[in-house]
Design a protein around this motif. Structure first.
Motif, mmCIF file in Angstrom:
data_model
loop_
_atom_site.group_PDB
_atom_site.id
_atom_site.type_symbol
_atom_site.label_atom_id
_atom_site.label_comp_id
_atom_site.label_asym_id
_atom_site.label_seq_id
_atom_site.Cartn_x
_atom_site.Cartn_y
_atom_site.Cartn_z
ATOM 1 N N SER A 155 16.186 -52.374 -33.906
ATOM 2 C CA SER A 155 17.458 -52.887 -33.410
ATOM 3 C C SER A 155 17.591 -52.591 -31.924
ATOM 4 O O SER A 155 17.052 -51.596 -31.421
ATOM 5 C CB SER A 155 18.621 -52.240 -34.175
ATOM 6 O OG SER A 155 19.866 -52.687 -33.693
ATOM 7 N N SER A 156 18.298 -53.463 -31.234
ATOM 8 C CA SER A 156 18.619 -53.230 -29.831
ATOM 9 C C SER A 156 20.100 -53.496 -29.626
ATOM 10 O O SER A 156 20.716 -54.277 -30.373
ATOM 11 C CB SER A 156 17.788 -54.129 -28.915
ATOM 12 O OG SER A 156 18.048 -55.501 -29.193
ATOM 13 N N ARG A 157 20.653 -52.870 -28.605
ATOM 14 C CA ARG A 157 22.087 -53.052 -28.352
ATOM 15 C C ARG A 157 22.414 -52.635 -26.919
ATOM 16 O O ARG A 157 21.631 -51.939 -26.246
ATOM 17 C CB ARG A 157 22.930 -52.250 -29.337
ATOM 18 C CG ARG A 157 22.656 -50.763 -29.300
ATOM 19 C CD ARG A 157 23.563 -50.000 -30.254
ATOM 20 N NE ARG A 157 24.933 -49.919 -29.771
ATOM 21 C CZ ARG A 157 25.970 -50.459 -30.384
ATOM 22 N NH1 ARG A 157 25.800 -51.131 -31.520
ATOM 23 N NH2 ARG A 157 27.191 -50.353 -29.902
ATOM 24 N N PHE A 158 23.618 -53.063 -26.494
ATOM 25 C CA PHE A 158 24.127 -52.712 -25.178
ATOM 26 C C PHE A 158 25.466 -52.021 -25.360
ATOM 27 O O PHE A 158 26.349 -52.526 -26.062
ATOM 28 C CB PHE A 158 24.292 -53.947 -24.300
ATOM 29 C CG PHE A 158 24.868 -53.649 -22.938
ATOM 30 C CD1 PHE A 158 24.096 -53.028 -21.968
ATOM 31 C CD2 PHE A 158 26.185 -53.965 -22.644
ATOM 32 C CE1 PHE A 158 24.627 -52.745 -20.709
ATOM 33 C CE2 PHE A 158 26.722 -53.693 -21.394
ATOM 34 C CZ PHE A 158 25.937 -53.073 -20.423
ATOM 35 N N ASP A 159 25.629 -50.843 -24.743
ATOM 36 C CA ASP A 159 26.874 -50.087 -24.822
ATOM 37 C C ASP A 159 27.513 -50.014 -23.450
ATOM 38 O O ASP A 159 26.976 -49.371 -22.540
ATOM 39 C CB ASP A 159 26.600 -48.672 -25.347
ATOM 40 C CG ASP A 159 26.311 -48.660 -26.827
ATOM 41 O OD1 ASP A 159 27.234 -48.923 -27.603
ATOM 42 O OD2 ASP A 159 25.154 -48.399 -27.200
ATOM 43 N N PRO A 160 28.681 -50.670 -23.270
ATOM 44 C CA PRO A 160 29.370 -50.634 -21.982
ATOM 45 C C PRO A 160 30.432 -49.534 -21.939
ATOM 46 O O PRO A 160 30.834 -48.984 -22.970
ATOM 47 C CB PRO A 160 30.026 -52.009 -21.917
ATOM 48 C CG PRO A 160 30.363 -52.303 -23.358
ATOM 49 C CD PRO A 160 29.271 -51.660 -24.188
ATOM 50 N N MET A 161 30.892 -49.225 -20.743
ATOM 51 C CA MET A 161 31.983 -48.290 -20.529
ATOM 52 C C MET A 161 32.719 -48.690 -19.261
ATOM 53 O O MET A 161 32.102 -49.095 -18.266
ATOM 54 C CB MET A 161 31.450 -46.861 -20.398
ATOM 55 C CG MET A 161 32.538 -45.768 -20.296
ATOM 56 S SD MET A 161 33.198 -45.529 -18.625
ATOM 57 C CE MET A 161 31.785 -44.817 -17.808
ATOM 58 N N ALA A 162 34.046 -48.611 -19.296
ATOM 59 C CA ALA A 162 34.847 -48.907 -18.115
ATOM 60 C C ALA A 162 36.045 -47.972 -18.092
ATOM 61 O O ALA A 162 36.719 -47.788 -19.110
ATOM 62 C CB ALA A 162 35.303 -50.362 -18.105
ATOM 63 N N THR A 163 36.305 -47.379 -16.922
ATOM 64 C CA THR A 163 37.431 -46.460 -16.762
ATOM 65 C C THR A 163 38.169 -46.793 -15.477
ATOM 66 O O THR A 163 37.554 -47.026 -14.435
ATOM 67 C CB THR A 163 36.955 -44.995 -16.697
ATOM 68 O OG1 THR A 163 36.249 -44.670 -17.885
ATOM 69 C CG2 THR A 163 38.139 -44.043 -16.552
ATOM 70 N N VAL A 164 39.492 -46.820 -15.563
ATOM 71 C CA VAL A 164 40.358 -46.952 -14.399
ATOM 72 C C VAL A 164 41.166 -45.667 -14.290
ATOM 73 O O VAL A 164 41.873 -45.284 -15.233
ATOM 74 C CB VAL A 164 41.303 -48.159 -14.518
ATOM 75 C CG1 VAL A 164 42.220 -48.232 -13.301
ATOM 76 C CG2 VAL A 164 40.515 -49.442 -14.667
ATOM 77 N N ALA A 165 41.040 -44.976 -13.157
ATOM 78 C CA ALA A 165 41.773 -43.730 -12.940
ATOM 79 C C ALA A 165 42.587 -43.846 -11.657
ATOM 80 O O ALA A 165 42.152 -44.470 -10.674
ATOM 81 C CB ALA A 165 40.811 -42.548 -12.845
ATOM 82 N N TYR A 166 43.776 -43.230 -11.670
ATOM 83 C CA TYR A 166 44.655 -43.286 -10.491
ATOM 84 C C TYR A 166 45.220 -41.897 -10.235
ATOM 85 O O TYR A 166 45.755 -41.245 -11.140
ATOM 86 C CB TYR A 166 45.795 -44.279 -10.709
ATOM 87 C CG TYR A 166 46.627 -44.518 -9.469
ATOM 88 C CD1 TYR A 166 46.197 -45.414 -8.492
ATOM 89 C CD2 TYR A 166 47.828 -43.833 -9.280
ATOM 90 C CE1 TYR A 166 46.946 -45.618 -7.342
ATOM 91 C CE2 TYR A 166 48.587 -44.040 -8.136
ATOM 92 C CZ TYR A 166 48.126 -44.931 -7.166
ATOM 93 O OH TYR A 166 48.868 -45.135 -6.021
#
Length: 743
Positions: free
Chosen positions: A454-465
């Motif tokens: 199996s193959s896969r893509f794991d994303p991550m996104a963070t907005v900090a203020y």
């Protein structure tokens, strides 16, 4: 960790970090169950299955739960990274990661020694020796020993008791640093942990109120009368409080876990804004499991019948990993890390369950079977096998190989026009391959194979203020997964797919009141698909090579499991001498029922909704501590007190009780452990001068479970219809004195 006298990872089972759950698998110290935020695998103690929380030592992934309870070396810190860590850490971190970082060589001559003793025959010692730098090489050696006698005694002479351990280890590291731009840290370690499981005791008998059979009925040929139950043997008693000794003596020897490894971490500063890193490691684990903890709690009395199920397992694992990283920045607005990772693993395990004891005619006495078995020239069976090597009838034998390769990257952008805003994005692409063979089931040769790719893509996104220099808020989206594989306790080694999580989190991090109060808050929701669910089954397929065998199958459940939670961590400097901490974790896990997948089961029809329960996940968990220190002449008095609470929780993912008096299957959906409340304390005389060269000494008196609380941390109703419930209690109060020298 020092103030709590935490010697290994199992010490964190007291709930000192509320969102982190640590428990012994099947009450055994030889393998740990580790979970974060409701992602707690029930049974990862296999050749082709993984944990849902990754454990790392100096950046190196520890692939097996076996050996995780080895003694900890010279710690710098333990990081608990909550929530999916699929971008930087990768596979098997859907709940989070635990990163253990050890102290590197300093290049300055120095010695730290600790020695102590306590109740239950405990003693411990450690030495950490730094040598002066020589030709740009700094060397450090760490060695330790930790010992405790059993807290539940075994009446049989010459045999081990339960909840004892003897851990020993050594580690050598060398840091080569010819310039400020390049360093190479080489280390090698070896540990051996000899331990026994927690005692399993009978806490109820005949809870359904069936008629107890007479001895004549028990010995009569033919089926027992419906709605009746065998009597307890006169030697066995129901006990609802923690036992300090077994009623029955039996064969029990320590499990032996050995871990070893070498690693090399290289760092090269190409420019002030770019550093290249390489982490190379080869590790291995070997375990010999000996578990006879259920001697009097899990066996139905029958005259002249075998009892004392000795759960034996031998596992050998080896792994190799290589990681490359490039970390740097562009101006002051963008920082990044990119890299590539490779992992290879081979695991082999064989297991057997011989019986050690035999009842006499009326249960007033017993004898010990031959360790070489009683099968003579006939074929070995579970009833006639021995427990010495070469005399066992293996209940299962399997091996598996895993390969994983990944590339990843993560960057944080801070716009020059809005310096309070930080945008972080990352992703990881992973290719997983795994294959194996189940070559023995229930003593019969088989050749069941599986392949997982199996193959896969794991994303991550963070907005900090940043609200100010001392307060920020953030919102985060991330994904993670636990790799697929196969269940080595199964009937056919059929593969199952990955368990996947999408996580949404918001939070705040603040230093308030002139930085005397630190507050971290987080609220999250995780949607988990493909939940890896275990089903118990008996093979009834005519002509099957494993017909009659009791197996455990794993399938990916349909539907979405919902996990929601809130966490608060506070640290307050109440006075210049008094610090207080408080942590709270609320975790709500809702797993949809899964349809029972098998045909031919006379008790559970195919498609029957099968309850899936979150294990070792209390809905409410709280931890607090106080640290007070005050100068007293040439030394300092330090006082530490911590208290840890967890609400009741399940300890089995899906467990069905035996058939009730009405003839219907009872689903165990309400049986939870006791709530947990544990207090630890430490009183120390610190910084005592012991010489003119600056040497100091610390003398401390410590106690774990100070109030000597008794509580069930694991409970089973699987034998409710045939004998009763059994359970494991926590360890009793332990205490001791320790001296630490620094010079």
């Amino acid at each position: 960790m020092t103030s709590r006298h935490a010697e290994s990872l199992i010490s964190l089972a007291d709930g000192s970090i509320p969102s982190l759950r640590v428990a012994p698998f099947e009450s055994r110290q030889s393998a740990l169950v580790i979970g974060i935020r409701g992602i707690v695998p029930f049974d990862a103690n296999q050749t082709a299955r993984d944990q849902g929380v990754g454990v790392y030592i100096d950046g190196v992934y520890q692939a097996r739960p076996q050996g995780l309870n080895a003694a900890l070396f010279d710690l710098e810190r333990i990081e608990v990274l909550r929530g999916p860590q699929g971008t930087l850490f990768g596979r098997n971190t859907e709940g989070g990661a635990v990163s253990i970082v050890t102290k590197a060589p300093t290049g300055v001559m120095g010695t730290r020694i600790a020695a102590g003793t306590g109740n239950f025959g405990s003693y411990g010692g450690e030495i950490h020796q730094d040598f002066p730098k020589f030709y740009d090489v700094a060397v450090k050696v760490d060695a330790l020993v930790q010992h405790q006698d059993p807290t539940t005694r075994n009446p049989m002479s010459g045999q081990a008791g339960w909840n004892q351990y003897d851990r020993r280890g050594i580690r050598a590291s060398a840091l080569f640093q010819p310039s400020e731009k390049f360093s190479a840290l080489i280390s090698a370690d070896y540990t051996q942990d000899e331990n026994t499981p927690f005692f399993s005791q009978l806490i109820s008998f005949n809870p359904y109120g069936k008629r107890v059979r007479t001895l004549a009925e028990v010995t009569a040929v033919g089926s027992a009368p419906a709605g009746t139950i065998n009597p307890l043997a006169p030697l066995v008693q129901v006990r609802t409080s923690r036992q300090d000794a077994s009623d029955i003596g039996t064969v029990q020897q320590p499990s032996v876990d050995k871990t070893r490894g070498v690693s090399a971490t290289l760092k090269y500063e190409v420019t002030p804004n770019l550093e290249l890193r390489s982490i190379t490691s080869a590790r291995g684990v070997s375990t010999k499991q000996w578990d006879n903890s259920g001697i009097e709690a899990r066996n139905i009395f029958s005259p002249n019948a075998n009892f004392g199920r000795y759960s034996l397992s031998e596992l050998k694992q080896s792994q190799f990993s290589q990681e490359f990283q490039a970390a740097g920045s562009f101006a002051d607005s963008f920082t990044y890390v990119v890299g590539a990772y490779y992992f290879n693993e081979h695991v082999r395990e064989e297991a057997a369950t011989p019986f050690t004891n035999v009842w006499n005619a009326d249960g007033t006495a017993f004898t010990i079977r031959s360790s070489n078995g009683t099968y003579g020239t006939a074929a070995k069976t579970n009833a006639t096998q021995g427990w010495e090597p070469g005399t066992r009838n293996f209940s299962r034998g399997s091996e598996a190989n895993s390969n994983s390769a990944a590339v990843f990257g993560q960057g944080t952008y801070t716009p020059a026009s809005i310096e309070e805003l930080h945008l972080t994005v990352g992703g990881r692409y992973t290719q997983d391959k795994r294959h194996g063979v189940l070559y023995t089931v229930a003593g019969r040769a088989t050749n069941f194979t599986f392949n997982y790719d199996s193959s896969r893509f794991d994303p991550m996104a963070t907005v900090a203020y940043d609200l100010s220099d001392y307060a920020s808020v953030y919102a985060k989206f991330s994904t993670g997964y636990r790799a697929g594989g196969a269940n080595s306790r199964s009937q056919t080694f059929q593969s199952f797919g990955a368990e996947e999580v999408n996580a949404y989190e918001v939070g705040a991090k603040m230093d308030l009141l002139d930085q005397r109060l630190r507050v971290n808050l987080a609220a999250y929701r995780m949607d988990r698909s493909g939940t890896q669910t275990d089903f118990d089954n008996v093979d009834t397929t005519l002509g099957s090579p494993t017909i009659g065998a009791h197996t455990e199958e794993t399938r990916n459940s349909p539907g979405i499991s919902k996990i929601m939670g809130f966490e608060a961590d506070l640290t307050a400097l109440l006075t210049d001498n008094l610090t207080a901490g408080f942590s709270y974790a609320y975790t709500d896990v809702n797993i949809p029922a899964a349809p029972f997948p098998f045909t031919g089961n006379t008790v559970i029809p195919q498609g029957t909704p099968f309850p899936v329960l979150p294990v070792f996940t209390p809905q409410h968990a709280v931890s607090g501590y106080l640290d007070y220190q005050i100068p007293a002449g040439a030394m300092t008095i330090k006082l530490h007190l911590d208290a840890n609470y967890s609400s009741r929780q399940y300890s089995f993912q899906s467990e069905f009780a035996d058939v009730s008096p009405t003839g219907k299957l009872e689903q165990s959906v309400n049986e939870k452990t006791d709530p947990s409340f544990l207090v630890n304390a430490n009183v120390a005389l610190a910084d005592i001068g012991v010489g003119s060269d600056g040497a100091t000494a610390n003398l401390s008196l410590w106690s774990r479970n100070l109030l000597d609380r008794e509580q069930i941390f694991r409970r089973s109703v699987a034998n409710r219809g045939t004998i009763g419930d059994y359970a494991n209690f926590n360890a009793p109060r332990t205490f001791g004195v320790e001296l630490r020298l620094n010079y």
